[in-house]
Motif scaffolding. Sequence first.
Motif, PDB file in Angstrom:
ATOM      1  N   UNK A 254      -1.375  -3.218  15.023  1.00 31.84           N
ATOM      2  CA  UNK A 254      -2.498  -3.716  14.218  1.00 31.84           C
ATOM      3  C   UNK A 254      -1.952  -4.592  13.091  1.00 31.84           C
ATOM      4  N   UNK A 255      -2.726  -5.589  12.725  1.00 30.35           N
ATOM      5  CA  UNK A 255      -2.326  -6.466  11.608  1.00 30.35           C
ATOM      6  C   UNK A 255      -3.551  -6.737  10.747  1.00 30.35           C
ATOM      7  N   UNK A 256      -4.164  -5.689  10.172  1.00 26.21           N
ATOM      8  CA  UNK A 256      -5.375  -5.921   9.379  1.00 26.21           C
ATOM      9  C   UNK A 256      -5.044  -6.510   8.007  1.00 26.21           C
ATOM     10  N   UNK A 257      -6.085  -6.892   7.289  1.00 30.31           N
ATOM     11  CA  UNK A 257      -5.885  -7.341   5.906  1.00 30.31           C
ATOM     12  C   UNK A 257      -5.449  -6.156   5.047  1.00 30.31           C
ATOM     13  N   UNK A 258      -6.025  -4.992   5.313  1.00 30.90           N
ATOM     14  CA  UNK A 258      -5.661  -3.790   4.538  1.00 30.90           C
ATOM     15  C   UNK A 258      -5.430  -2.621   5.501  1.00 30.90           C
ATOM     16  N   UNK A 259      -4.291  -1.947   5.327  1.00 33.13           N
ATOM     17  CA  UNK A 259      -3.977  -0.755   6.127  1.00 33.13           C
ATOM     18  C   UNK A 259      -3.826   0.413   5.160  1.00 33.13           C
ATOM     19  N   UNK A 260      -4.621   1.431   5.364  1.00 32.43           N
ATOM     20  CA  UNK A 260      -4.541   2.603   4.471  1.00 32.43           C
ATOM     21  C   UNK A 260      -3.933   3.761   5.271  1.00 32.43           C
ATOM     22  N   UNK A 261      -2.739   4.193   4.869  1.00 31.72           N
ATOM     23  CA  UNK A 261      -2.028   5.270   5.569  1.00 31.72           C
ATOM     24  C   UNK A 261      -2.251   6.568   4.805  1.00 31.72           C
ATOM     25  N   UNK A 262      -2.918   7.504   5.449  1.00 30.34           N
ATOM     26  CA  UNK A 262      -3.294   8.744   4.759  1.00 30.34           C
ATOM     27  C   UNK A 262      -2.515   9.926   5.349  1.00 30.34           C
ATOM     28  N   UNK A 263      -1.642  10.526   4.548  1.00 34.95           N
ATOM     29  CA  UNK A 263      -0.871  11.679   5.024  1.00 34.95           C
ATOM     30  C   UNK A 263       0.062  11.313   6.158  1.00 34.95           C
ATOM     31  N   UNK A 264       0.662  10.141   6.045  1.00 36.51           N
ATOM     32  CA  UNK A 264       1.576   9.613   7.081  1.00 36.51           C
ATOM     33  C   UNK A 264       2.951   9.433   6.444  1.00 36.51           C
ATOM     34  N   UNK A 265       3.999   9.947   7.117  1.00 36.29           N
ATOM     35  CA  UNK A 265       5.332   9.905   6.498  1.00 36.29           C
ATOM     36  C   UNK A 265       5.929   8.494   6.507  1.00 36.29           C
ATOM     37  N   UNK A 266       5.634   7.723   7.586  1.00 39.21           N
ATOM     38  CA  UNK A 266       6.204   6.377   7.669  1.00 39.21           C
ATOM     39  C   UNK A 266       7.411   6.329   8.590  1.00 39.21           C
ATOM     40  N   UNK A 267       7.371   7.078   9.689  1.00 39.85           N
ATOM     41  CA  UNK A 267       8.449   7.035  10.690  1.00 39.85           C
ATOM     42  C   UNK A 267       8.497   5.627  11.290  1.00 39.85           C
ATOM     43  N   UNK A 282      -0.731   3.510   0.657  1.00 37.54           N
ATOM     44  CA  UNK A 282      -0.306   4.804   1.207  1.00 37.54           C
ATOM     45  C   UNK A 282      -0.747   5.930   0.283  1.00 37.54           C
ATOM     46  N   UNK A 283      -1.264   6.983   0.903  1.00 42.10           N
ATOM     47  CA  UNK A 283      -1.615   8.195   0.144  1.00 42.10           C
ATOM     48  C   UNK A 283      -0.770   9.320   0.733  1.00 42.10           C
ATOM     49  N   UNK A 284       0.099   9.905  -0.097  1.00 43.49           N
ATOM     50  CA  UNK A 284       0.994  10.949   0.410  1.00 43.49           C
ATOM     51  C   UNK A 284       1.369  11.845  -0.753  1.00 43.49           C
ATOM     52  N   UNK A 285       1.458  13.139  -0.505  1.00 48.50           N
ATOM     53  CA  UNK A 285       1.740  14.040  -1.623  1.00 48.50           C
ATOM     54  C   UNK A 285       3.236  14.061  -1.982  1.00 48.50           C
ATOM     55  N   UNK A 286       4.057  13.499  -1.078  1.00 46.66           N
ATOM     56  CA  UNK A 286       5.505  13.485  -1.329  1.00 46.66           C
ATOM     57  C   UNK A 286       5.921  12.089  -1.805  1.00 46.66           C
ATOM     58  N   UNK A 287       6.338  11.998  -3.062  1.00 43.05           N
ATOM     59  CA  UNK A 287       6.662  10.666  -3.584  1.00 43.05           C
ATOM     60  C   UNK A 287       7.895  10.056  -2.921  1.00 43.05           C
ATOM     61  N   UNK A 288       8.672  10.878  -2.202  1.00 47.70           N
ATOM     62  CA  UNK A 288       9.850  10.358  -1.481  1.00 47.70           C
ATOM     63  C   UNK A 288       9.505   9.904  -0.063  1.00 47.70           C
ATOM     64  N   UNK A 289       8.264  10.019   0.348  1.00 45.25           N
ATOM     65  CA  UNK A 289       7.902   9.672   1.738  1.00 45.25           C
ATOM     66  C   UNK A 289       8.261   8.209   2.011  1.00 45.25           C
ATOM     67  N   UNK A 290       8.905   7.920   3.173  1.00 35.03           N
ATOM     68  CA  UNK A 290       9.345   6.547   3.488  1.00 35.03           C
ATOM     69  C   UNK A 290       8.216   5.521   3.477  1.00 35.03           C
ATOM     70  N   UNK A 291       6.998   5.929   3.735  1.00 28.96           N
ATOM     71  CA  UNK A 291       5.876   4.972   3.779  1.00 28.96           C
ATOM     72  C   UNK A 291       5.745   4.230   2.444  1.00 28.96           C
ATOM     73  N   UNK A 292       6.148   4.885   1.333  1.00 27.56           N
ATOM     74  CA  UNK A 292       6.009   4.232   0.022  1.00 27.56           C
ATOM     75  C   UNK A 292       6.952   3.024  -0.114  1.00 27.56           C
ATOM     76  N   UNK A 293       8.026   3.018   0.691  1.00 36.31           N
ATOM     77  CA  UNK A 293       8.966   1.888   0.593  1.00 36.31           C
ATOM     78  C   UNK A 293       8.334   0.574   1.043  1.00 36.31           C
ATOM     79  N   UNK A 294       7.323   0.665   1.861  1.00 35.94           N
ATOM     80  CA  UNK A 294       6.693  -0.564   2.346  1.00 35.94           C
ATOM     81  C   UNK A 294       5.281  -0.766   1.796  1.00 35.94           C
TER      82      UNK A 294
END
Length: 319
Positions: A254-267, A282-294
Motif C-alpha cells: 500500500x502507498x496511501x497518503x497516510x498510514x496509521x500503524x496501531x499496535x504494530x512493532x514494525x517488522x 505509529x501508535x505503540x506502547x513501547x517507545x523502542x518499537x522499530x516502527x517509530x524509526x520510520x
Amino acid sequence: MAKIWVYAEHQNGTVDPTALEILTKVRTLGDAEAIALGQGASQITGVLGEHGAKTVYVSEDAAFDDFIAEPAAHVLAELAKQQSPDLICFGMTYDARDIAGRLSAKLPATLMSNALDIESPELIKTAIFGGERIVDVSLEGDQKIAIFRAKSFAPEPDTSAGEPTVQQIDIAVPDETKRAKRVERHEEEASGPKLEEAPVVISGGRGLQEPDNFKLLDDLAAAIGGAAVGATRAVVDAGWVPYAYQVGQTGKTVKPSVYIAVGISGATQHVVGMKGSKKIIAINKDEEAPIFQMADLGIVGDALKIVPQLIEEVKSRKG
Ligand code: FAD
C-alpha cells in the motif's frame, strides 16, 4: 528498440491496475505491447493504449475464463515464439503467477519474481532480506519473464498516445490444456475503499490485544471517511481478520497518503508493504518499537485508550 509485453489481467473488462502501472513504466523503455485474454478483453484495449500499449493482442475465448492458467500459458508461449518479445511482464496476482510459472517452463524463459523496478529487459530490481536491501538482478537468456509487485509504479495515461493496434490472436486453445476448471467464483463482500487504493490506511497488529478491538479501527476509518483497514500477518495468522487485510511482504503493498500503524512493532516483512506511504503515524506502547524509526508522527501509549480519543477528536473536528 526493446519489445516489452505486459499481460493485462482483467475481470470481464475491468483491468487489474497493476497492468497499467507496469505499462506506464515499460513504455519508457521500448515498444510496450499488451496481451488481454478472456471475455471482455476487447473492452480494455482503449485503456491499455492510453497507458502506452502500441499493440494489444486479444482473444475472447471463454477457455481463459473457464480453465485455470494452462490455456493462457499455451497461447502466450505460442505467441511469444512468433513475436519474440524481449521481456514478458506480469503483475503479482495469484492467476498471473500461475500463468507465468507455466510459461517459463514452456518457453523456456528466465523468470524473475517479486520485481520492484526495471532499468531494461535485462536489468531488474528486487528486494532481499525481507525488504532490507534492494538489489539489481541481471536476466540472461533470449526469453525473459518478470513478475512485478503491485504499486511498483504509479499509473499515468500517456496524453500523446494514439489508438493501439488491436490484433486478434489466431492460436487455438488445445483440449489438453483444459484440465483445471473453475467451478465457482466467490466475490468477497467488501464495503468502503479497497486497501490498495484508499488514501488513508489504518492497520492493526497484535498490540490490539484481541480480535474484537479491531472494531476500533473500523470506527476510526468510518470517522475519517474513505479510509481502509489493514493488518499484520501476526493477527491474520491468529485468525482475527481475513488474509485480504494483510499488508507486507506476503500480503499487499500500500502507498496511501497516510498510514496509521496501531499496535504494530514494525517488522521488516510488514514495513516492506507500507514504507512507500507518504506520512506514517505509529501508535505503540513501547517507545523502542522499530516502527517509530520510520514514523513521521509517533504516539507512545496504549492504543486501546488512544484510538477512542482519536475517533472522538476526528468526529468533533468534522462536526
Ligand atoms: P508484534 O511484533 O508482536 O508487535 C506487537 C506490537 O504491539 C509491539 O510493538 C508492542 O509494543 C505493541 N503493543 C502491545 N500492546 C499494545 C497496546 N496496548 N497499545 C499499543 N501498542 C501495543 N508480517 C506482516 O505484517 N506482513 C507480512 O506480509 C509478513 N510476511 C512475512 C513473511 C515471512 C517469510 C515471515 C518469516 C514473516 C512475515 N511477517 C509478516 C511476520 C513479521 O515478521 C512479524 O512477525 C509481524 O509483522 C508482527 O506483527 P505485529 O507487529 O502485529 O506483532
